[in-house]
Write an enzyme that holds these catalytic residues in place. Structure first.
Site, mmCIF file in Angstrom:
data_model
loop_
_atom_site.group_PDB
_atom_site.id
_atom_site.type_symbol
_atom_site.label_atom_id
_atom_site.label_comp_id
_atom_site.label_asym_id
_atom_site.label_seq_id
_atom_site.Cartn_x
_atom_site.Cartn_y
_atom_site.Cartn_z
ATOM 1 N N TYR A 117 13.179 -20.494 -17.251
ATOM 2 C CA TYR A 117 14.092 -21.612 -17.444
ATOM 3 C C TYR A 117 15.403 -21.119 -18.051
ATOM 4 O O TYR A 117 15.424 -20.144 -18.806
ATOM 5 C CB TYR A 117 13.489 -22.655 -18.398
ATOM 6 C CG TYR A 117 12.320 -23.409 -17.848
ATOM 7 C CD1 TYR A 117 12.505 -24.570 -17.098
ATOM 8 C CD2 TYR A 117 11.013 -22.976 -18.081
ATOM 9 C CE1 TYR A 117 11.433 -25.283 -16.602
ATOM 10 C CE2 TYR A 117 9.931 -23.676 -17.588
ATOM 11 C CZ TYR A 117 10.139 -24.822 -16.849
ATOM 12 O OH TYR A 117 9.079 -25.514 -16.354
ATOM 13 N N TYR A 156 4.685 -19.029 -14.267
ATOM 14 C CA TYR A 156 4.998 -18.221 -15.445
ATOM 15 C C TYR A 156 3.853 -18.299 -16.457
ATOM 16 O O TYR A 156 3.103 -19.274 -16.505
ATOM 17 C CB TYR A 156 6.311 -18.678 -16.092
ATOM 18 C CG TYR A 156 6.348 -20.128 -16.506
ATOM 19 C CD1 TYR A 156 5.812 -20.565 -17.723
ATOM 20 C CD2 TYR A 156 6.926 -21.089 -15.680
ATOM 21 C CE1 TYR A 156 5.855 -21.891 -18.098
ATOM 22 C CE2 TYR A 156 6.984 -22.423 -16.045
ATOM 23 C CZ TYR A 156 6.443 -22.812 -17.263
ATOM 24 O OH TYR A 156 6.478 -24.135 -17.641
ATOM 25 N N ARG A 166 1.166 -21.205 -15.761
ATOM 26 C CA ARG A 166 1.514 -22.503 -15.211
ATOM 27 C C ARG A 166 1.723 -22.374 -13.714
ATOM 28 O O ARG A 166 2.378 -21.442 -13.254
ATOM 29 C CB ARG A 166 2.814 -23.049 -15.822
ATOM 30 C CG ARG A 166 2.794 -23.436 -17.267
ATOM 31 C CD ARG A 166 1.836 -24.544 -17.674
ATOM 32 N NE ARG A 166 1.475 -25.506 -16.661
ATOM 33 C CZ ARG A 166 2.168 -26.612 -16.364
ATOM 34 N NH1 ARG A 166 3.289 -26.887 -16.977
ATOM 35 N NH2 ARG A 166 1.729 -27.441 -15.455
ATOM 36 N N HIS A 169 5.986 -25.586 -10.555
ATOM 37 C CA HIS A 169 6.120 -27.034 -10.719
ATOM 38 C C HIS A 169 7.569 -27.399 -11.007
ATOM 39 O O HIS A 169 8.372 -26.578 -11.462
ATOM 40 C CB HIS A 169 5.228 -27.555 -11.850
ATOM 41 C CG HIS A 169 5.574 -26.986 -13.201
ATOM 42 N ND1 HIS A 169 5.187 -25.721 -13.594
ATOM 43 C CD2 HIS A 169 6.282 -27.502 -14.237
ATOM 44 C CE1 HIS A 169 5.630 -25.480 -14.811
ATOM 45 N NE2 HIS A 169 6.307 -26.538 -15.227
ATOM 46 N N HIS A 171 9.687 -30.523 -13.055
ATOM 47 C CA HIS A 171 9.613 -31.686 -13.939
ATOM 48 C C HIS A 171 10.492 -32.798 -13.386
ATOM 49 O O HIS A 171 11.585 -32.539 -12.883
ATOM 50 C CB HIS A 171 10.082 -31.315 -15.344
ATOM 51 C CG HIS A 171 9.265 -30.246 -15.992
ATOM 52 N ND1 HIS A 171 8.157 -30.507 -16.745
ATOM 53 C CD2 HIS A 171 9.407 -28.893 -15.984
ATOM 54 C CE1 HIS A 171 7.637 -29.378 -17.192
ATOM 55 N NE2 HIS A 171 8.379 -28.377 -16.741
#
Length: 247
Positions: A117, A156, A166, A169, A171
């Site tokens: 991110y 990640y 995870r 995906h 959000h």
């Protein structure tokens, strides 16, 4: 205004099935231990007009590339396109009775193709992409449709376990027809082998709930030689609501 208030007060939400949604306290998902509520939940069975109305986003000004993550964060000094698999993310926002929700705000944020991110607290070793910001927004049209162009995010690792990852995906935050219907959820990609291994997903006891968070490949909406398309419909309130991890 009085007529609007009366119509709003006449609305009632379908009660959630608490056996279908996961428990707030799920020790396998370690973050839930600290943030699970210690007091009884507040009921919205008799909501007020302010909870059932607005906000109205129809006059919200959008930038030309707000929903295009391939273009909305290009490096001014060395402009280029983001690295990764180009995809189209689209779908409809629906209410609890299957009716489209027009002119509502849909926001999304995600990791880049390497699973990182653009956030100062993300210390994952994958590099940042100078041409990818990882955030977007748009308004649904008259029939409740929304659309983003982006890069498929990478998986990640995270600190829930020794070797916990995870799944890929995205959000999503969607307001719906009123403040009380705001939903924050995440979209997975069908066929990802990491989905059933994820401690967050494992808090769900019903596979159908997992399916509400899983986007489907739609070859008809894909762009040949350019982008695959994934459809993700969102139900914002009631017994058919898309799963939200904290509810």
């Amino acid at each position: 205004m009085q007529d609007n208030n009366k119509r709003a007060l006449n609305k009632r939400y379908v009660e959630r099935d608490r056996d279908w949604h996961p428990p707030a306290y799920a020790p396998g998902y370690k973050t839930s231990v600290a943030r699970s509520p210690s007091q009884a939940l507040v009921s919205l069975w008799n909501p007020t007009a302010s909870e059932l109305m607005g906000p109205d986003f129809r006059k919200l000004r959008m930038g030309p590339h707000d929903n295009d993550l391939l273009l909305n964060h290009r490096d001014a000094e060395k402009p280029g396109l983001p690295v990764g698999e180009r995809i189209i993310m689209f779908g409809r926002v629906l209410d609890q009775f299957g009716k489209p929700v027009p002119h509502t705000l849909v926001e999304m944020w995600q990791a880049n193709a390497g699973g990182r991110y653009r956030h100062k607290k993300d210390a994952y070793l994958a590099p940042l992409d100078p041409n990818f910001g990882g955030v977007g927004r748009c308004l649904t049209d008259e029939d409740g449709w929304y659309r983003f162009r982006t890069i498929k995010p990478g998986p990640y690792p995270w600190g829930n376990g020794i070797n916990t990852w995870r799944p890929a995906h995205i959000h999503v935050s969607v307001m719906g027809p009123a403040i009380s219907t705001r939903l924050i959820t995440q979209m997975y990609f069908e066929g990802d082998p990491l989905i059933p291994l994820c401690p967050i997903v494992q808090t769900l006891n019903d596979q159908e709930a997992v399916e509400t968070m899983t986007a489907r490949l739609d070859m008809a909406r894909s762009r040949p030689m350019d982008s695959l398309a994934y459809r993700f419909d969102i139900v914002v309130r009631g017994e058919l609501q898309t799963y939200f991890e904290n509810q």
